[in-house]
Design a protein around this motif. Structure first.
Motif, PDB file in Angstrom:
ATOM      1  N   MET A   1       5.340   3.339  -1.632  1.00  0.00           N
ATOM      2  CA  MET A   1       4.575   4.279  -0.805  1.00  0.00           C
ATOM      3  C   MET A   1       5.129   5.701  -0.940  1.00  0.00           C
ATOM      4  SD  MET A   1       3.966   2.175   2.722  1.00  0.00           S
ATOM      5  CE  MET A   1       2.681   0.914   2.830  1.00  0.00           C
ATOM      6  N   TRP A   2       6.455   5.785  -0.975  1.00  0.00           N
ATOM      7  CA  TRP A   2       7.097   7.087  -1.143  1.00  0.00           C
ATOM      8  C   TRP A   2       6.725   7.664  -2.508  1.00  0.00           C
ATOM      9  CZ3 TRP A   2      11.112   8.589  -4.569  1.00  0.00           C
ATOM     10  CH2 TRP A   2      11.685   9.843  -4.296  1.00  0.00           C
TER      11      TRP A   2
ATOM     12  N   GLU B   1       3.370   9.230  -2.305  1.00  0.00           N
ATOM     13  CA  GLU B   1       3.385  10.557  -1.667  1.00  0.00           C
ATOM     14  C   GLU B   1       3.889  11.623  -2.634  1.00  0.00           C
ATOM     15  OE1 GLU B   1       2.040  11.223   1.162  1.00  0.00           O
ATOM     16  OE2 GLU B   1       1.673   9.152   1.744  1.00  0.00           O
TER      17      GLU B   1
ATOM     18  N   SER C   1      -0.580  -0.599   6.337  1.00  0.00           N
ATOM     19  CA  SER C   1      -0.115   0.287   5.261  1.00  0.00           C
ATOM     20  C   SER C   1      -0.287   1.757   5.643  1.00  0.00           C
ATOM     21  CB  SER C   1      -0.829  -0.028   3.948  1.00  0.00           C
ATOM     22  OG  SER C   1      -2.223   0.141   4.078  1.00  0.00           O
TER      23      SER C   1
ATOM     24  N   GLY D   1       2.653   4.257   5.939  1.00  0.00           N
ATOM     25  CA  GLY D   1       2.549   5.394   5.025  1.00  0.00           C
ATOM     26  C   GLY D   1       2.606   6.732   5.744  1.00  0.00           C
TER      27      GLY D   1
ATOM     28  N   GLY E   1       3.056  -1.326  -2.198  1.00  0.00           N
ATOM     29  CA  GLY E   1       3.291  -0.034  -1.556  1.00  0.00           C
ATOM     30  C   GLY E   1       2.445   1.067  -2.167  1.00  0.00           C
TER      31      GLY E   1
ATOM     32  N   THR F   1      -1.629   0.193  -1.935  1.00  0.00           N
ATOM     33  CA  THR F   1      -2.291   0.242  -0.627  1.00  0.00           C
ATOM     34  C   THR F   1      -2.510   1.696  -0.207  1.00  0.00           C
ATOM     35  OG1 THR F   1      -0.141  -0.028   0.463  1.00  0.00           O
ATOM     36  CG2 THR F   1      -1.534  -1.974   0.293  1.00  0.00           C
ATOM     37  N   ARG F   2      -1.602   2.595  -0.628  1.00  0.00           N
ATOM     38  CA  ARG F   2      -1.790   4.012  -0.311  1.00  0.00           C
ATOM     39  C   ARG F   2      -2.887   4.605  -1.192  1.00  0.00           C
ATOM     40  NH1 ARG F   2      -1.525   5.507   3.858  1.00  0.00           N
ATOM     41  NH2 ARG F   2      -0.600   7.565   3.622  1.00  0.00           N
TER      42      ARG F   2
ATOM     43  N   CYS G   1      -5.050  -1.918   3.443  1.00  0.00           N
ATOM     44  CA  CYS G   1      -4.657  -3.261   3.003  1.00  0.00           C
ATOM     45  C   CYS G   1      -5.506  -4.292   3.743  1.00  0.00           C
ATOM     46  CB  CYS G   1      -3.156  -3.479   3.216  1.00  0.00           C
ATOM     47  SG  CYS G   1      -2.610  -3.275   4.927  1.00  0.00           S
TER      48      CYS G   1
END
Lengths: 137, 144
Positions: free
Chosen positions: A127-128, A131, B38, B42, B95, B98-99, B104
């Motif tokens: 996720m990081w 970003e 998520s 996030g 991770g 899903t972003r 999700c």
């Protein structure tokens, strides 16, 4: 108040994952393995959740502000674009590899599962990374 | 396809699902927020800070649930067959993707379908299909 409500609703969500068995990756994979010994339970979890959600979202989803006076932050996008499809397909692959999606993985931390900590750490890194990639693009 | 009747738990699945749906609905009704895990996680990684207190509180409740369960009902069954390299790979993919896909199982699957969102319907069909294919390949396709 909204913070306390969030905690209690997180707890309720977690209890739902525990009662349904969805906190258990082996059970989730039993649903995704349609060619093997198939466990349809996950489908009924979705039926239950969407059943309640459809009724309550319809009754209360159009409000201008929440019952506690918070702004309603409901997604408004309608377009089907490439990131949506690529992201969803990719997520399905990752889900199928380990049997973990984000909710159950985080809940499993509370059960002290070492492997869940590894999965969640990698998920946060992913996720990081997203970003960072977004910020660069 | 053969249904594994010994593994199938229709009532607990339905009741657990109802609680998940109730939690997601109440989060929207009371706090105006979508219970997409998520997205909740996030948002904690975004800058500037995207009101993290309710996010941390929800996730805290999620983590507290098995602790409470442990005290009342004993250890829940959690079997994770994947090895560490596979867990890391799966975690990274879940991770990032899903972003990328903005949701999700909870955000698209539960909340999105409840809102009759066309984006969430497409996303749910995509991740379900990809999950079925992936498990098929891992268990039956690649020398399984």
């Amino acid at each position: 108040m909204p913070t306390l409500v969030s905690f209690l609703l997180g707890l309720l969500f977690g209890l739902g994952l525990l009662i349904s068995g969805m906190i258990n990756p082996a059970k989730v994979l039993g649903f995704l393995d349609i060619a093997g010994q198939w466990d349809p339970s996950l489908a009924l979890v979705m039926v239950g959740a969407i059943g309640v959600g459809t009724v309550l979202f319809r009754l209360f989803g159009q409000r201008q502000s929440s019952v506690l006076g918070e702004p309603m932050r409901v997604p408004t996008r309608q377009d089907i674009d490439r990131p949506l499809i690529l992201g969803a397909v990719g997520f399905g692959v990752g889900w199928g590899l380990a049997g973990f999606c984000p909710g159950p993985a985080i809940a499993a931390l509370g059960a002290g599962e070492g492997k869940a900590f590894v999965f969640v750490a990698a998920m946060l890194l992913g996720m990081w990374g997203f970003e960072r990639w977004q910020a660069r693009a | 396809m053969t249904i594994d009747w010994s593994a199938f738990t229709p009532w607990s699945a339905l009741i657990g699902g109802l609680l998940i749906g109730l939690s997601a609905s109440l989060l929207l009704i009371l706090n105006g927020r979508i219970a997409g895990i998520s997205g909740i996680v996030g948002g904690l990684l975004q800058r500037p800070d995207n009101d993290s207190s309710w996010r941390l509180a929800f996730l805290g409740g999620l983590v507290a649930a098995p602790i409470l369960w442990l005290l009342v009902a004993g250890a829940p069954e959690i079997r994770i067959d994947a090895g560490y390299p596979m867990l890391i790979l799966a975690g990274l993919i879940v991770g990032f993707c899903t972003r990328l896909g903005a949701g999700c199982t909870s955000g698209h699957g539960v909340c999105g379908l409840s809102r009759l969102s066309p984006r969430s319907l497409v996303a749910t069909l995509c991740f379900m299909a990809a999950g079925f294919v992936t498990v098929y390949l891992v268990r039956h396709g690649l020398g399984g």
